[in-house]
Design an enzyme around this catalytic site. Structure first.
Site, PDB file in Angstrom:
ATOM      1  N   ARG A  11      -8.643  -5.084  21.706  1.00 53.24           N
ATOM      2  CA  ARG A  11      -7.693  -5.913  20.962  1.00 53.24           C
ATOM      3  C   ARG A  11      -6.365  -5.838  21.718  1.00 53.24           C
ATOM      4  NH1 ARG A  11      -6.549  -4.155  14.773  1.00 53.24           N
ATOM      5  NH2 ARG A  11      -5.237  -2.627  15.830  1.00 53.24           N
ATOM      6  N   HIS A  24      -7.169  -3.065   9.066  1.00 52.21           N
ATOM      7  CA  HIS A  24      -7.126  -1.636   9.365  1.00 52.21           C
ATOM      8  C   HIS A  24      -8.518  -1.020   9.375  1.00 52.21           C
ATOM      9  CE1 HIS A  24      -2.954  -2.445   8.422  1.00 52.21           C
ATOM     10  NE2 HIS A  24      -2.685  -1.417   9.189  1.00 52.21           N
ATOM     11  N   ILE A  62     -15.977  -2.455  17.061  1.00 53.20           N
ATOM     12  CA  ILE A  62     -15.184  -1.449  17.792  1.00 53.20           C
ATOM     13  C   ILE A  62     -14.472  -2.179  18.919  1.00 53.20           C
ATOM     14  CG2 ILE A  62     -15.294   0.638  19.218  1.00 53.20           C
ATOM     15  CD1 ILE A  62     -17.842   1.415  17.656  1.00 53.20           C
ATOM     16  N   TYR A  91       0.831  -1.223   0.000  1.00 56.62           N
ATOM     17  CA  TYR A  91       0.000   0.000   0.000  1.00 56.62           C
ATOM     18  C   TYR A  91       0.861   1.267   0.000  1.00 56.62           C
ATOM     19  CZ  TYR A  91      -2.912   3.559   2.410  1.00 56.62           C
ATOM     20  OH  TYR A  91      -3.552   4.707   2.804  1.00 56.62           O
ATOM     21  N   ILE A  92       1.705   1.419   1.013  1.00 61.07           N
ATOM     22  CA  ILE A  92       2.435   2.688   1.135  1.00 61.07           C
ATOM     23  C   ILE A  92       3.625   2.722   0.174  1.00 61.07           C
ATOM     24  CG2 ILE A  92       3.682   4.205   2.696  1.00 61.07           C
ATOM     25  CD1 ILE A  92       2.073   2.937   5.018  1.00 61.07           C
ATOM     26  N   ALA A 137       7.774  -5.076   5.406  1.00 60.64           N
ATOM     27  CA  ALA A 137       7.576  -5.524   6.785  1.00 60.64           C
ATOM     28  C   ALA A 137       6.218  -6.185   6.908  1.00 60.64           C
ATOM     29  CB  ALA A 137       7.627  -4.328   7.748  1.00 60.64           C
ATOM     30  N   ASP A 168      -3.109  -2.825  21.988  1.00 63.65           N
ATOM     31  CA  ASP A 168      -3.477  -1.493  21.476  1.00 63.65           C
ATOM     32  C   ASP A 168      -3.294  -0.403  22.526  1.00 63.65           C
ATOM     33  OD1 ASP A 168      -4.202  -2.153  18.910  1.00 63.65           O
ATOM     34  OD2 ASP A 168      -6.358  -2.234  19.308  1.00 63.65           O
ATOM     35  N   TYR A 211       5.217  -6.060  17.290  1.00 67.41           N
ATOM     36  CA  TYR A 211       5.388  -5.305  16.034  1.00 67.41           C
ATOM     37  C   TYR A 211       6.197  -4.029  16.297  1.00 67.41           C
ATOM     38  CZ  TYR A 211       4.196  -1.835  12.500  1.00 67.41           C
ATOM     39  OH  TYR A 211       4.271  -0.824  11.575  1.00 67.41           O
ATOM     40  N   ASN A 239      -1.119   6.725  11.846  1.00 66.45           N
ATOM     41  CA  ASN A 239      -1.981   5.802  11.076  1.00 66.45           C
ATOM     42  C   ASN A 239      -2.194   6.285   9.652  1.00 66.45           C
ATOM     43  OD1 ASN A 239      -2.289   5.051  13.884  1.00 66.45           O
ATOM     44  ND2 ASN A 239      -3.826   3.653  13.112  1.00 66.45           N
TER      45      ASN A 239
HETATM   46  N1  LIG Z   1      -0.199   1.205   7.391  1.00 64.41           N
HETATM   47  C1  LIG Z   1       0.133   1.977   8.423  1.00 64.41           C
HETATM   48  O1  LIG Z   1      -0.717   2.675   8.994  1.00 64.41           O
HETATM   49  C2  LIG Z   1       1.568   2.033   8.904  1.00 64.41           C
HETATM   50  C3  LIG Z   1       1.854   2.811  10.049  1.00 64.41           C
HETATM   51  C4  LIG Z   1       3.175   2.857  10.490  1.00 64.41           C
HETATM   52  C5  LIG Z   1       4.183   2.213   9.814  1.00 64.41           C
HETATM   53  N2  LIG Z   1       3.873   1.462   8.713  1.00 64.41           N
HETATM   54  C6  LIG Z   1       4.963   0.783   8.019  1.00 64.41           C
HETATM   55  O2  LIG Z   1       4.910   1.116   6.629  1.00 64.41           O
HETATM   56  C7  LIG Z   1       5.423   0.049   5.853  1.00 64.41           C
HETATM   57  C8  LIG Z   1       4.481  -0.284   4.713  1.00 64.41           C
HETATM   58  O3  LIG Z   1       3.211  -0.626   5.234  1.00 64.41           O
HETATM   59  P1  LIG Z   1       1.971  -0.966   4.275  1.00 64.41           P
HETATM   60  O4  LIG Z   1       0.743  -0.526   4.985  1.00 64.41           O
HETATM   61  O5  LIG Z   1       2.244  -0.485   2.909  1.00 64.41           O
HETATM   62  O6  LIG Z   1       2.011  -2.568   4.310  1.00 64.41           O
HETATM   63  P2  LIG Z   1       1.792  -3.619   3.111  1.00 64.41           P
HETATM   64  O7  LIG Z   1       1.592  -4.942   3.749  1.00 64.41           O
HETATM   65  O8  LIG Z   1       0.750  -3.120   2.171  1.00 64.41           O
HETATM   66  O9  LIG Z   1       3.193  -3.583   2.353  1.00 64.41           O
HETATM   67  C9  LIG Z   1       4.338  -4.246   2.837  1.00 64.41           C
HETATM   68  C10 LIG Z   1       4.991  -4.943   1.658  1.00 64.41           C
HETATM   69  O10 LIG Z   1       6.204  -5.547   2.094  1.00 64.41           O
HETATM   70  C11 LIG Z   1       6.316  -6.839   1.500  1.00 64.41           C
HETATM   71  N3  LIG Z   1       7.193  -7.614   2.388  1.00 64.41           N
HETATM   72  C12 LIG Z   1       6.968  -7.965   3.686  1.00 64.41           C
HETATM   73  N4  LIG Z   1       8.035  -8.616   4.170  1.00 64.41           N
HETATM   74  C13 LIG Z   1       8.966  -8.676   3.179  1.00 64.41           C
HETATM   75  C14 LIG Z   1      10.281  -9.197   3.082  1.00 64.41           C
HETATM   76  N5  LIG Z   1      10.856  -9.819   4.109  1.00 64.41           N
HETATM   77  N6  LIG Z   1      10.960  -9.052   1.907  1.00 64.41           N
HETATM   78  C15 LIG Z   1      10.375  -8.438   0.850  1.00 64.41           C
HETATM   79  N7  LIG Z   1       9.134  -7.930   0.870  1.00 64.41           N
HETATM   80  C16 LIG Z   1       8.441  -8.048   2.029  1.00 64.41           C
HETATM   81  C17 LIG Z   1       4.882  -7.337   1.395  1.00 64.41           C
HETATM   82  O11 LIG Z   1       4.722  -8.333   0.394  1.00 64.41           O
HETATM   83  C18 LIG Z   1       4.126  -6.056   1.053  1.00 64.41           C
HETATM   84  O12 LIG Z   1       4.013  -5.855  -0.334  1.00 64.41           O
HETATM   85  C19 LIG Z   1       5.668  -1.108   6.834  1.00 64.41           C
HETATM   86  O13 LIG Z   1       7.040  -1.138   7.165  1.00 64.41           O
HETATM   87  C20 LIG Z   1       4.842  -0.723   8.046  1.00 64.41           C
HETATM   88  O14 LIG Z   1       5.379  -1.257   9.245  1.00 64.41           O
HETATM   89  C21 LIG Z   1       2.596   1.355   8.249  1.00 64.41           C
HETATM   90  O1  LIG Z   2     -11.971  -3.702  13.102  1.00 68.49           O
HETATM   91  C1  LIG Z   2     -11.329  -2.881  13.770  1.00 68.49           C
HETATM   92  C2  LIG Z   2      -9.980  -2.542  13.474  1.00 68.49           C
HETATM   93  C3  LIG Z   2      -9.345  -1.633  14.289  1.00 68.49           C
HETATM   94  N1  LIG Z   2      -9.989  -1.079  15.349  1.00 68.49           N
HETATM   95  C4  LIG Z   2      -9.307  -0.081  16.183  1.00 68.49           C
HETATM   96  O2  LIG Z   2      -8.957   1.003  15.368  1.00 68.49           O
HETATM   97  C5  LIG Z   2      -7.709   1.570  15.798  1.00 68.49           C
HETATM   98  C6  LIG Z   2      -6.752   1.594  14.624  1.00 68.49           C
HETATM   99  O3  LIG Z   2      -6.430   0.237  14.303  1.00 68.49           O
HETATM  100  P1  LIG Z   2      -5.651  -0.175  12.974  1.00 68.49           P
HETATM  101  O4  LIG Z   2      -5.546  -1.665  12.974  1.00 68.49           O
HETATM  102  O5  LIG Z   2      -6.268   0.487  11.816  1.00 68.49           O
HETATM  103  O6  LIG Z   2      -4.227   0.488  13.170  1.00 68.49           O
HETATM  104  P2  LIG Z   2      -3.207   0.378  14.399  1.00 68.49           P
HETATM  105  O7  LIG Z   2      -3.304   1.662  15.171  1.00 68.49           O
HETATM  106  O8  LIG Z   2      -3.340  -0.880  15.138  1.00 68.49           O
HETATM  107  O9  LIG Z   2      -1.809   0.270  13.642  1.00 68.49           O
HETATM  108  C7  LIG Z   2      -1.464   1.042  12.481  1.00 68.49           C
HETATM  109  O10 LIG Z   2      -0.734   2.157  12.837  1.00 68.49           O
HETATM  110  C8  LIG Z   2       0.356   1.874  13.643  1.00 68.49           C
HETATM  111  C9  LIG Z   2       0.990   3.184  13.968  1.00 68.49           C
HETATM  112  O11 LIG Z   2       0.139   3.965  14.757  1.00 68.49           O
HETATM  113  C10 LIG Z   2       1.256   0.817  13.015  1.00 68.49           C
HETATM  114  O12 LIG Z   2       2.445   1.193  12.527  1.00 68.49           O
HETATM  115  C11 LIG Z   2       0.603  -0.261  12.188  1.00 68.49           C
HETATM  116  O13 LIG Z   2       1.414  -0.771  11.138  1.00 68.49           O
HETATM  117  C12 LIG Z   2      -0.637   0.161  11.557  1.00 68.49           C
HETATM  118  O14 LIG Z   2      -1.327  -1.036  11.247  1.00 68.49           O
HETATM  119  C13 LIG Z   2      -7.230   0.687  16.955  1.00 68.49           C
HETATM  120  O15 LIG Z   2      -7.571   1.298  18.154  1.00 68.49           O
HETATM  121  C14 LIG Z   2      -8.026  -0.604  16.796  1.00 68.49           C
HETATM  122  O16 LIG Z   2      -8.295  -1.257  18.013  1.00 68.49           O
HETATM  123  C15 LIG Z   2     -11.305  -1.405  15.648  1.00 68.49           C
HETATM  124  O17 LIG Z   2     -11.882  -0.901  16.601  1.00 68.49           O
HETATM  125  N2  LIG Z   2     -11.925  -2.295  14.838  1.00 68.49           N
END
Ligand SMILES: NC(=O)c1ccc[n+]([C@@H]2O[C@H](COP(=O)([O-])OP(=O)(O)OC[C@H]3O[C@@H](n4cnc5c(N)ncnc54)[C@H](O)[C@@H]3O)[C@@H](O)[C@H]2O)c1
Ligand SMILES: O=c1ccn([C@@H]2O[C@H](COP(=O)(O)OP(=O)(O)O[C@H]3O[C@H](CO)[C@H](O)[C@H](O)[C@H]3O)[C@@H](O)[C@H]2O)c(=O)[nH]1
Length: 324
Positions: free
Chosen positions: A279, A187, A205, A11-12, A75, A282, A141, A170
């Site tokens: 969960r 998410h 929730i 995604y990112i 990751a 959290d 994590y 987030n």
């Molecule tokens: N989504 C969020 O809100 C959030 C918040 C904080 C940090 N992050 C960080 O941002 C980064 C990207 O997150 P995202 O939401 O795009 O996740 P995502 O799962 O969409 O993308 C991660 C990608 O990494 C690849 N991958 C995982 N392990 C691997 C490995 N060992 N070697 C090669 N490829 C590998 C997966 O196939 C996937 O395409 C992650 O490092 C995550 O921890 C995300």
């Molecule tokens: O079905 C759901 C899913 C989530 N939540 C709540 O919504 C909030 C956000 O949850 P997400 O799973 O969307 O995100 P997180 O805050 O757990 O984590 C995200 O943001 C983090 C940084 O803040 C991390 O890096 C992580 O990779 C990324 O998934 C949390 O309080 C969670 O308990 C619900 O209530 N219901």
């Protein structure tokens, strides 16, 4: 610039790669496809299907490419899941990143931008959270990412690695052609939008007994395009600064209930919700102080409003599932 993007099918990473290419940069993606499909690799990027743990492969790629920088997104990302299988997170996120760092060191590759997370703080003593706050993750994590930050500090100090560790809060929202669809999805925003589309019955929730005004968890949501801008600024800033650590968030928190309410307005759908137990792992509230990102990177988010973040996600979500 010639940039290596790990996790660029996700995604990112995919969004940042697409925006880098729009700006004329050359992008090579390394992704194991553990959580993405080959057709999710952004068009125009060179693609290598590999695990970042495969050090020989990474070394030959780095020798061949001689990148100006590495953006390291690869990751496993689910805080909740990491409470079940911590070892998987330490292996994939921490140990595999060590292989990448070794490959970078062996090939003289400089300039790394690392995807860190608000989860490194755990339950904060106060919000908004500055970068100097206590680092005490409440889930494996977050710990797996904090351990990488410690490795980066020593690679910088002893091997001269230049790096930026960006602690995202987030991430949400979409570009017109690329949005958030994790498999499986955990998410909150894509799950809420699934309910709006009728793909799920209700949103659960997780906890309404937290010490927050409405009892549900508070998070700081940041638009993925703003996050992408920060990465491009960070690559540039690494020409001046050799070590950068900064939060990326908007400095405003929204509770789970508030996000659901905002999504009801944006989508015009009722979005039924049900309270469930908390969960595991959290923290109650995570809200960024983004002063450092403004100061060091000159970063100014363009879409800080939760409604606009949700609107962009909703546009993409409807389009993605229109014919399914
Ligand atoms: N989504 C969020 O809100 C959030 C918040 C904080 C940090 N992050 C960080 O941002 C980064 C990207 O997150 P995202 O939401 O795009 O996740 P995502 O799962 O969409 O993308 C991660 C990608 O990494 C690849 N991958 C995982 N392990 C691997 C490995 N060992 N070697 C090669 N490829 C590998 C997966 O196939 C996937 O395409 C992650 O490092 C995550 O921890 C995300
Ligand atoms: O079905 C759901 C899913 C989530 N939540 C709540 O919504 C909030 C956000 O949850 P997400 O799973 O969307 O995100 P997180 O805050 O757990 O984590 C995200 O943001 C983090 C940084 O803040 C991390 O890096 C992580 O990779 C990324 O998934 C949390 O309080 C969670 O308990 C619900 O209530 N219901």
């Amino acid at each position: 610039m010639n940039v290596l993007v790990t996790g660029g099918a996700g995604y990112i990473g995919g969004t940042v790669a697409a925006l880098l290419m729009e700006q004329g940069h050359t992008v090579t993606i390394v992704d194991s496809l553990v959580h993405a499909k080959a057709n999710e690799v952004p068009k125009g990027a060179n693609f290598v299907e590999a695990d970042i743990a495969d050090r020989p492969r990474l070394e030959s790629l780095l020798n061949e490419m001689k990148p100006d920088g590495v953006l390291h997104f690869a990751a496993l990302i689910e805080a909740g899941d990491s409470m079940r299988v911590p070892e998987v997170y330490f292996r994939n996120n921490t140990a595999s990143t060590l292989s990448l760092l070794e490959a970078m060191h062996a090939t003289g590759t400089q300039n790394l931008v690392f995807s860190s997370t608000a989860a490194v703080y755990g339950e904060p003593e106060a919000v908004p959270i500055p970068e100097t706050a206590r680092l005490a993750p409440t889930n494996p994590y977050g710990e797996s990412k904090l351990l990488v930050e410690y490795m980066l500090k020593w690679f910088h100090q002893l091997h001269g690695l230049r790096y930026a560790s960006l602690r995202y809060f987030n991430v949400a929202g979409a570009l017109p052609h690329r949005g958030e669809a994790h498999e499986p999805e955990t998410h909150i925003i894509p799950l809420i939008l699934d309910v709006a589309l009728g793909r799920r019955d209700k949103i659960l929730i997780y906890g309404d007994d937290y010490d927050t005004p409405d009892g549900s968890c508070i998070r700081d949501y940041i638009h993925v395009a703003d996050l992408a801008d920060a990465h491009i600024l960070a690559l540039d800033a690494l020409k001046r600064e050799s070590r950068i650590i900064c939060n990326l968030g908007n400095g405003t928190g929204f509770s789970v209930k508030e996000v659901i309410e905002a999504a009801r307005k944006v989508t015009g759908k009722p979005i039924p919700a049900e309270i469930k137990p908390r969960r595991a792992g959290d923290p109650a509230r995570l809200v960024a102080s983004a002063e450092e990102a403004r100061r060091i990177l000159g970063w100014v988010p363009k879409t800080p409003e939760i409604d606009r973040i949700l609107e962009s996600a909703w546009q993409w979500h409807q389009q993605r599932y229109a014919n399914r």
